[in-house]
Design a protein around this motif. Structure first.
Motif, mmCIF file in Angstrom:
data_model
loop_
_atom_site.group_PDB
_atom_site.id
_atom_site.type_symbol
_atom_site.label_atom_id
_atom_site.label_comp_id
_atom_site.label_asym_id
_atom_site.label_seq_id
_atom_site.Cartn_x
_atom_site.Cartn_y
_atom_site.Cartn_z
ATOM 1 N N PRO A 114 -18.183 0.866 14.618
ATOM 2 C CA PRO A 114 -16.737 1.087 14.655
ATOM 3 C C PRO A 114 -16.365 2.307 15.495
ATOM 4 C CG PRO A 114 -17.596 1.962 12.613
ATOM 5 C CD PRO A 114 -18.783 1.376 13.358
ATOM 6 N N GLN A 115 -16.602 2.243 16.799
ATOM 7 C CA GLN A 115 -16.388 3.389 17.680
ATOM 8 C C GLN A 115 -14.979 3.961 17.564
ATOM 9 O OE1 GLN A 115 -18.326 5.159 20.842
ATOM 10 N NE2 GLN A 115 -17.020 6.232 19.392
ATOM 11 N N PHE A 116 -13.984 3.106 17.367
ATOM 12 C CA PHE A 116 -12.596 3.556 17.386
ATOM 13 C C PHE A 116 -12.056 3.849 15.989
ATOM 14 C CE2 PHE A 116 -13.050 0.306 20.871
ATOM 15 C CZ PHE A 116 -13.436 1.247 21.817
ATOM 16 N N GLY A 117 -12.962 3.989 15.046
ATOM 17 C CA GLY A 117 -12.576 4.263 13.682
ATOM 18 C C GLY A 117 -12.627 3.011 12.830
ATOM 19 N N LEU A 118 -12.770 3.220 11.529
ATOM 20 C CA LEU A 118 -12.819 2.108 10.584
ATOM 21 C C LEU A 118 -11.595 2.190 9.675
ATOM 22 C CD1 LEU A 118 -15.991 1.058 8.583
ATOM 23 C CD2 LEU A 118 -13.701 0.802 7.698
ATOM 24 N N ASP A 137 -26.944 -7.132 13.323
ATOM 25 C CA ASP A 137 -27.970 -7.013 12.285
ATOM 26 C C ASP A 137 -27.702 -5.902 11.284
ATOM 27 O OD1 ASP A 137 -30.000 -8.887 13.602
ATOM 28 O OD2 ASP A 137 -29.675 -7.415 15.190
ATOM 29 N N ILE A 138 -27.030 -4.833 11.741
ATOM 30 C CA ILE A 138 -26.978 -3.584 10.987
ATOM 31 C C ILE A 138 -25.538 -3.100 10.913
ATOM 32 C CG2 ILE A 138 -27.730 -1.153 11.018
ATOM 33 C CD1 ILE A 138 -30.272 -2.170 12.462
ATOM 34 N N VAL A 139 -25.188 -2.453 9.798
ATOM 35 C CA VAL A 139 -23.859 -1.891 9.600
ATOM 36 C C VAL A 139 -23.822 -0.483 10.178
ATOM 37 C CG1 VAL A 139 -22.149 -1.170 7.897
ATOM 38 C CG2 VAL A 139 -23.454 -3.277 7.540
ATOM 39 N N GLY A 140 -22.849 -0.234 11.042
ATOM 40 C CA GLY A 140 -22.701 1.084 11.645
ATOM 41 C C GLY A 140 -21.620 1.903 10.977
ATOM 42 N N GLY A 141 -21.569 3.178 11.344
ATOM 43 C CA GLY A 141 -20.527 4.076 10.845
ATOM 44 C C GLY A 141 -20.329 5.204 11.837
ATOM 45 N N ILE A 142 -19.255 5.975 11.638
ATOM 46 C CA ILE A 142 -18.968 7.077 12.552
ATOM 47 C C ILE A 142 -18.293 8.213 11.797
ATOM 48 C CG2 ILE A 142 -16.738 6.071 13.256
ATOM 49 C CD1 ILE A 142 -17.327 7.281 16.081
ATOM 50 N N ASP A 143 -18.750 9.417 12.017
ATOM 51 C CA ASP A 143 -18.194 10.662 11.472
ATOM 52 C C ASP A 143 -17.169 10.462 10.360
ATOM 53 O OD1 ASP A 143 -19.306 12.889 13.418
ATOM 54 O OD2 ASP A 143 -18.716 11.193 14.656
ATOM 55 N N PRO A 144 -17.628 10.343 9.120
ATOM 56 C CA PRO A 144 -16.700 10.116 8.007
ATOM 57 C C PRO A 144 -15.609 11.181 7.893
ATOM 58 C CG PRO A 144 -18.953 9.682 7.321
ATOM 59 C CD PRO A 144 -19.034 10.287 8.691
ATOM 60 N N VAL A 145 -15.913 12.421 8.285
ATOM 61 C CA VAL A 145 -14.910 13.486 8.234
ATOM 62 C C VAL A 145 -14.254 13.678 9.591
ATOM 63 C CG1 VAL A 145 -14.515 15.949 7.853
ATOM 64 C CG2 VAL A 145 -15.998 14.679 6.296
ATOM 65 N N GLY A 146 -15.040 13.902 10.631
ATOM 66 C CA GLY A 146 -14.499 14.283 11.932
ATOM 67 C C GLY A 146 -13.641 13.230 12.586
ATOM 68 N N VAL A 147 -13.995 11.956 12.415
ATOM 69 C CA VAL A 147 -13.211 10.864 12.993
ATOM 70 C C VAL A 147 -12.288 10.242 11.950
ATOM 71 C CG1 VAL A 147 -13.330 8.557 14.019
ATOM 72 C CG2 VAL A 147 -14.856 10.354 14.831
ATOM 73 N N GLU A 148 -12.817 10.016 10.754
ATOM 74 C CA GLU A 148 -12.084 9.273 9.735
ATOM 75 C C GLU A 148 -11.253 10.145 8.787
ATOM 76 O OE1 GLU A 148 -12.053 6.121 10.618
ATOM 77 O OE2 GLU A 148 -13.371 5.136 9.159
ATOM 78 N N GLY A 149 -11.693 11.397 8.578
ATOM 79 C CA GLY A 149 -10.943 12.275 7.683
ATOM 80 C C GLY A 149 -11.079 11.928 6.217
ATOM 81 N N VAL A 158 -18.787 1.454 4.347
ATOM 82 C CA VAL A 158 -19.968 0.981 5.085
ATOM 83 C C VAL A 158 -21.131 0.669 4.144
ATOM 84 C CG1 VAL A 158 -19.284 2.069 7.245
ATOM 85 C CG2 VAL A 158 -20.739 3.343 5.656
ATOM 86 N N PHE A 159 -21.311 1.473 3.114
ATOM 87 C CA PHE A 159 -22.359 1.145 2.141
ATOM 88 C C PHE A 159 -22.000 -0.128 1.391
ATOM 89 C CE2 PHE A 159 -24.136 5.295 2.927
ATOM 90 C CZ PHE A 159 -25.468 5.204 2.539
ATOM 91 N N GLY A 160 -20.714 -0.312 1.094
ATOM 92 C CA GLY A 160 -20.294 -1.528 0.415
ATOM 93 C C GLY A 160 -20.541 -2.764 1.257
ATOM 94 N N LEU A 161 -20.223 -2.677 2.562
ATOM 95 C CA LEU A 161 -20.477 -3.808 3.460
ATOM 96 C C LEU A 161 -21.974 -4.080 3.559
ATOM 97 C CD1 LEU A 161 -19.479 -5.943 5.444
ATOM 98 C CD2 LEU A 161 -19.449 -4.171 7.231
ATOM 99 N N ALA A 162 -22.760 -3.021 3.672
ATOM 100 C CA ALA A 162 -24.215 -3.196 3.748
ATOM 101 C C ALA A 162 -24.750 -3.856 2.482
ATOM 102 C CB ALA A 162 -24.894 -1.848 3.978
#
Length: 353
Positions: A114-118, A137-149, A158-162
């Motif tokens: 999710p490059q542009f945020g989730l 194949d794999i669930v990705g994620g990006i900066d939970p604080v810095g990008v997503e806040g 992301v853990f739930g989806l995985a």
């Protein structure tokens, strides 16, 4: 790592690129001029603006990049591929199609990224779920604080989806300082709590590169306990970890090339020998042992992460999966960065089509 020397012929395991963004690459396309970016948000914005400017398809650009990677000895890679409501699953489908064109020489794992945020880009989680049925194949994620806040909200998602899809995770984390370390500890704690030891990777993990942070040692111990992998790329001015320190704490590390001639940077050669050279240079590797250790991050360690036994448990120079280089030893290989003379997988030699 066992190698053989016959005159100047050196046999090694196959190379593994454990962190690459092939769908962003302009490989084979006309030259792309890059814009300056002052921070991660601007880099992401530049990338987002460029997504629809390519005249070549994702499949064609990625096929050319993958061919170059295999010619340089990469036999397995983990591809972080953008998914979003705007892009849908098209990039995942294009990268999977390119991977099929390079089989059986190249093993490709695709991360739905999710490059542009989730949370900040509504609808992305649904597209990520769909992409796992479309070739990812794999669930990705990006900066939970810095990008997503929202650290817990992002990690819950992301853990739930995985969990619901039975997949591993690979999370980008650029945030530095104690905020970055807090996120790393939370990822490690969730990894242990969900029984995912060895199945979660953190890419970049710049906070682990700051040896002045008070909680660094505690964080490294928890990362090691959780079996969380750290993927480092040694890019530009980005921080690099103290590899000896991570090794002392038992943290497992792999190497990747990240972006290859994309909107973020004009650099990249699709050679993991080049990347090992860069990481070795930036981490101050001088002895043969240090140079060999860096190369192992791009060979056997990567094979273990991606589950490729013929690389992770390489049988030695007589193996029917091997690379052959004109080099005296592994240290010289990392320093001189030659392309392989032969790339052989399961008894078949790779030649460009």
């Amino acid at each position: 790592m066992t190698v053989t020397q016959n005159s100047t012929l050196l046999a090694t395991p196959g190379l593994v690129d454990a962190h690459i963004h092939p769908d962003k690459s302009a490989w084979g396309a006309p030259w792309m001029s890059r814009k300056l970016a002052a921070n991660l948000a601007e880099l992401i914005a530049n990338d987002r603006d460029s997504q629809f400017d390519f005249t070549m398809s994702v499949e064609d650009r990625v096929t050319g990049l993958f061919e170059q990677a295999v010619a340089n000895g990469t036999l397995a890679l983990r591809a972080h591929v953008d998914v979003s409501p705007e892009l849908g699953t098209t990039h995942v489908e294009g990268v999977r199609a390119a991977a099929e064109r390079l089989a059986p020489f190249l093993t490709v794992q695709i991360v739905a990224f999710p490059q542009f945020g989730l949370l900040t880009n509504p609808g992305t989680l649904d597209v990520m779920a769909a992409s796992l049925d479309a070739g990812a194949d794999i669930v990705g994620g990006i900066d939970p604080v810095g990008v997503e806040g929202d650290m817990h909200g992002h990690l819950d998602a992301v853990f739930g989806l995985a969990d619901s899809k039975g997949r591993d995770l690979d999370i980008h984390l650029h945030d530095g300082g104690e905020t970055g370390l807090e996120q790393i500890r939370e990822i490690a704690a969730r990894t242990i709590a969900t029984g995912r030891q060895g199945r979660v990777t953190i890419g970049h993990a710049f906070a682990l590169c700051d040896e002045s942070l008070p909680s660094l040692g505690q964080t490294l111990d928890l990362v090691a306990e959780a079996g969380v992998w750290i993927a480092t790329c040694g890019l530009g001015a980005d921080p690099v970890p103290n590899l000896a320190q991570l090794q002392q704490h038992g943290v497992r590390v792999v190497a990747g090339s990240d972006g290859v001639r994309d909107t973020w940077s004009p650099f990249g050669t699709a050679s993991m020998v080049d990347r090992a050279h860069l990481i070795a240079y930036r981490t101050g590797a001088l002895t043969d042992a240090d140079l060999e250790h860096v190369l192992s991050l791009a060979t056997k360690a990567g094979g273990e992460l991606l589950g490729v036994p013929e690389i992770a448990n390489w049988a030695g120079p007589e193996s029917d999966t091997r690379l052959e280089f004109a080099a005296e030893n592994l240290a010289q290989l990392v320093v001189d960065r030659p392309a392989p003379l032969r790339v052989i997988r399961n008894g078949r030699e790779f030649t460009r089509g």
